[in-house]
Each structure stands twice: as C-alpha cells, then as structure tokens.
Motif scaffolding. Sequence first.
Motif, PDB file in Angstrom:
ATOM      1  N   GLU A 248       0.808  -1.228   0.000  1.00  0.00           N
ATOM      2  CA  GLU A 248       0.000   0.000   0.000  1.00  0.00           C
ATOM      3  C   GLU A 248       0.838   1.275   0.000  1.00  0.00           C
ATOM      4  OE1 GLU A 248      -3.665  -0.086   2.561  1.00  0.00           O
ATOM      5  OE2 GLU A 248      -2.682  -1.921   3.301  1.00  0.00           O
ATOM      6  N   VAL A 249       2.148   1.146   0.156  1.00  0.00           N
ATOM      7  CA  VAL A 249       3.031   2.323   0.163  1.00  0.00           C
ATOM      8  C   VAL A 249       3.109   2.862  -1.264  1.00  0.00           C
ATOM      9  CG1 VAL A 249       5.374   3.135   0.607  1.00  0.00           C
ATOM     10  CG2 VAL A 249       4.347   1.416   2.110  1.00  0.00           C
ATOM     11  N   PRO A 250       2.853   4.159  -1.452  1.00  0.00           N
ATOM     12  CA  PRO A 250       2.898   4.733  -2.805  1.00  0.00           C
ATOM     13  C   PRO A 250       4.276   4.576  -3.453  1.00  0.00           C
ATOM     14  CG  PRO A 250       1.910   6.282  -1.266  1.00  0.00           C
ATOM     15  CD  PRO A 250       2.474   5.156  -0.454  1.00  0.00           C
ATOM     16  N   GLU A 251       4.258   4.452  -4.760  1.00  0.00           N
ATOM     17  CA  GLU A 251       5.503   4.286  -5.521  1.00  0.00           C
ATOM     18  C   GLU A 251       6.446   5.467  -5.306  1.00  0.00           C
ATOM     19  OE1 GLU A 251       6.993   3.708 -10.124  1.00  0.00           O
ATOM     20  OE2 GLU A 251       4.919   3.241  -9.622  1.00  0.00           O
ATOM     21  N   ALA A 252       5.897   6.675  -5.166  1.00  0.00           N
ATOM     22  CA  ALA A 252       6.743   7.859  -4.943  1.00  0.00           C
ATOM     23  C   ALA A 252       7.546   7.720  -3.651  1.00  0.00           C
ATOM     24  CB  ALA A 252       5.894   9.122  -4.900  1.00  0.00           C
ATOM     25  N   VAL A 253       6.952   7.105  -2.633  1.00  0.00           N
ATOM     26  CA  VAL A 253       7.640   6.921  -1.353  1.00  0.00           C
ATOM     27  C   VAL A 253       8.750   5.884  -1.500  1.00  0.00           C
ATOM     28  CG1 VAL A 253       7.362   6.173   1.047  1.00  0.00           C
ATOM     29  CG2 VAL A 253       5.629   7.643  -0.008  1.00  0.00           C
ATOM     30  N   THR A 254       8.433   4.754  -2.130  1.00  0.00           N
ATOM     31  CA  THR A 254       9.463   3.721  -2.293  1.00  0.00           C
ATOM     32  C   THR A 254      10.597   4.196  -3.196  1.00  0.00           C
ATOM     33  OG1 THR A 254       8.199   2.682  -4.079  1.00  0.00           O
ATOM     34  CG2 THR A 254       7.894   1.800  -1.866  1.00  0.00           C
ATOM     35  N   THR A 255      10.275   4.971  -4.225  1.00  0.00           N
ATOM     36  CA  THR A 255      11.299   5.530  -5.103  1.00  0.00           C
ATOM     37  C   THR A 255      12.213   6.478  -4.338  1.00  0.00           C
ATOM     38  OG1 THR A 255       9.859   5.331  -7.018  1.00  0.00           O
ATOM     39  CG2 THR A 255      11.713   6.868  -7.208  1.00  0.00           C
ATOM     40  N   MET A 256      11.631   7.313  -3.476  1.00  0.00           N
ATOM     41  CA  MET A 256      12.425   8.238  -2.669  1.00  0.00           C
ATOM     42  C   MET A 256      13.385   7.474  -1.763  1.00  0.00           C
ATOM     43  SD  MET A 256      12.926   9.674   0.594  1.00  0.00           S
ATOM     44  CE  MET A 256      11.490   9.177   1.501  1.00  0.00           C
ATOM     45  N   ILE A 257      12.904   6.402  -1.158  1.00  0.00           N
ATOM     46  CA  ILE A 257      13.753   5.616  -0.266  1.00  0.00           C
ATOM     47  C   ILE A 257      14.870   4.939  -1.060  1.00  0.00           C
ATOM     48  CG2 ILE A 257      13.800   3.600   1.267  1.00  0.00           C
ATOM     49  CD1 ILE A 257      10.968   4.505   2.197  1.00  0.00           C
TER      50      ILE A 257
ATOM     51  N   ALA B 275      18.431   0.077   1.214  1.00  0.00           N
ATOM     52  CA  ALA B 275      17.570   0.066   2.404  1.00  0.00           C
ATOM     53  C   ALA B 275      16.419  -0.916   2.207  1.00  0.00           C
ATOM     54  CB  ALA B 275      17.019   1.457   2.677  1.00  0.00           C
ATOM     55  N   THR B 276      15.983  -1.500   3.314  1.00  0.00           N
ATOM     56  CA  THR B 276      14.853  -2.424   3.304  1.00  0.00           C
ATOM     57  C   THR B 276      13.726  -1.814   4.132  1.00  0.00           C
ATOM     58  OG1 THR B 276      16.369  -4.298   3.213  1.00  0.00           O
ATOM     59  CG2 THR B 276      14.121  -4.759   3.907  1.00  0.00           C
ATOM     60  N   ILE B 277      12.540  -1.789   3.550  1.00  0.00           N
ATOM     61  CA  ILE B 277      11.376  -1.297   4.290  1.00  0.00           C
ATOM     62  C   ILE B 277      10.855  -2.448   5.139  1.00  0.00           C
ATOM     63  CG2 ILE B 277       9.042  -0.373   4.127  1.00  0.00           C
ATOM     64  CD1 ILE B 277       9.826   0.887   1.449  1.00  0.00           C
ATOM     65  N   ASN B 278      10.808  -2.231   6.464  1.00  0.00           N
ATOM     66  CA  ASN B 278      10.353  -3.266   7.393  1.00  0.00           C
ATOM     67  C   ASN B 278       8.872  -3.150   7.716  1.00  0.00           C
ATOM     68  OD1 ASN B 278      13.046  -4.155   7.633  1.00  0.00           O
ATOM     69  ND2 ASN B 278      13.418  -2.612   9.189  1.00  0.00           N
ATOM     70  N   LYS B 279       8.409  -1.918   7.952  1.00  0.00           N
ATOM     71  CA  LYS B 279       7.019  -1.660   8.326  1.00  0.00           C
ATOM     72  C   LYS B 279       6.572  -0.360   7.701  1.00  0.00           C
ATOM     73  CE  LYS B 279       6.514  -3.616  12.970  1.00  0.00           C
ATOM     74  NZ  LYS B 279       6.221  -3.257  14.373  1.00  0.00           N
ATOM     75  N   ALA B 280       5.280  -0.246   7.534  1.00  0.00           N
ATOM     76  CA  ALA B 280       4.710   0.997   7.025  1.00  0.00           C
ATOM     77  C   ALA B 280       3.407   1.274   7.760  1.00  0.00           C
ATOM     78  CB  ALA B 280       4.465   0.901   5.526  1.00  0.00           C
ATOM     79  N   ALA B 281       3.152   2.554   7.980  1.00  0.00           N
ATOM     80  CA  ALA B 281       1.907   2.982   8.619  1.00  0.00           C
ATOM     81  C   ALA B 281       1.470   4.288   7.967  1.00  0.00           C
ATOM     82  CB  ALA B 281       2.115   3.164  10.114  1.00  0.00           C
ATOM     83  N   LYS B 282       0.185   4.557   8.059  1.00  0.00           N
ATOM     84  CA  LYS B 282      -0.390   5.744   7.416  1.00  0.00           C
ATOM     85  C   LYS B 282      -1.330   6.427   8.394  1.00  0.00           C
ATOM     86  CE  LYS B 282      -3.381   6.870   3.491  1.00  0.00           C
ATOM     87  NZ  LYS B 282      -4.158   6.312   2.369  1.00  0.00           N
TER      88      LYS B 282
ATOM     89  N   ASP C  73       5.203  12.418   3.104  1.00  0.00           N
ATOM     90  CA  ASP C  73       3.867  12.535   2.535  1.00  0.00           C
ATOM     91  C   ASP C  73       3.738  11.547   1.381  1.00  0.00           C
ATOM     92  OD1 ASP C  73       5.088  13.711   0.297  1.00  0.00           O
ATOM     93  OD2 ASP C  73       4.474  15.739   0.827  1.00  0.00           O
ATOM     94  N   GLU C  74       2.572  11.522   0.728  1.00  0.00           N
ATOM     95  CA  GLU C  74       2.329  10.546  -0.328  1.00  0.00           C
ATOM     96  C   GLU C  74       3.171  10.776  -1.577  1.00  0.00           C
ATOM     97  OE1 GLU C  74      -1.854  10.706  -1.197  1.00  0.00           O
ATOM     98  OE2 GLU C  74      -1.833  12.877  -1.153  1.00  0.00           O
ATOM     99  N   GLU C  75       3.841  11.922  -1.659  1.00  0.00           N
ATOM    100  CA  GLU C  75       4.716  12.215  -2.784  1.00  0.00           C
ATOM    101  C   GLU C  75       6.184  11.953  -2.465  1.00  0.00           C
ATOM    102  OE1 GLU C  75       3.734  16.239  -3.701  1.00  0.00           O
ATOM    103  OE2 GLU C  75       1.719  15.727  -4.381  1.00  0.00           O
TER     104      GLU C  75
END
Length: 102
Positions: free
Chosen positions: A48-57, A64-71, A94-96
């Motif tokens: 559910e994490v937006p592509e813009a967020v994963t791209t930024m990371i 980096a590995t994303i372990n958890k996400a919350a909104k 933010d979502e961008e």
Amino acid sequence: MKKLFITTVFALGSLTAFAQEEQAADQQEAAATEAVAQDSFSEISLEEVPEAVTTMIETNYPGATINKAAKNEENQYKIEVSLEDGTSGALIVDEEGNAVEQ
C-alpha cells in the motif's frame, strides 16, 4: 523599608515559581500532543506504500529495506527502514515522498 524589600522578594519568588510550573505544564502538553500524533498512524501492508515513497527511499537510501509501514489520516506515511550497515530508523513522508517535519 525592610517590609517593602521582603514583599518584593516574595512577589518575584512567586512569579518565578508560577513561570516554572507553567513551563512544565507546556512541556507535558507538548509531549502528550506528540504521543497522540505518533499514535495516529495505522499499520498498512508494504504493497500500500505509494511508488513515490518507495522511489524516494531507493534513491536516498540505496540498499535500504522497508520493514514496516503505517499511514495517518493526513496521508502521511511512517516508514521503518533498515540500512545495509545494520542501522535502522523511521521516516515520515507525505504521499509524494517529501519529508514531513514534526
């Protein structure tokens, strides 16, 4: 004259004590507000994490590995990540994919 001096000292002492109590109350209120803000995030699936967020990371934290996400209700994301060197931390964006200052 002594009475005037003593009265002045007591008055200043009372004002100082009142100011310290008020400052302590303000700090407690700020801590409570911050705790509420942190608690307002609800865990979501990584899909559910937006592509813009994963791209930024991926861009700013290669490997980096994303372990958890919350909104939260404001469409801000709290992302917990682990870096290759073993360190970990949380980002609020933010979502961008823009960092959110709290």
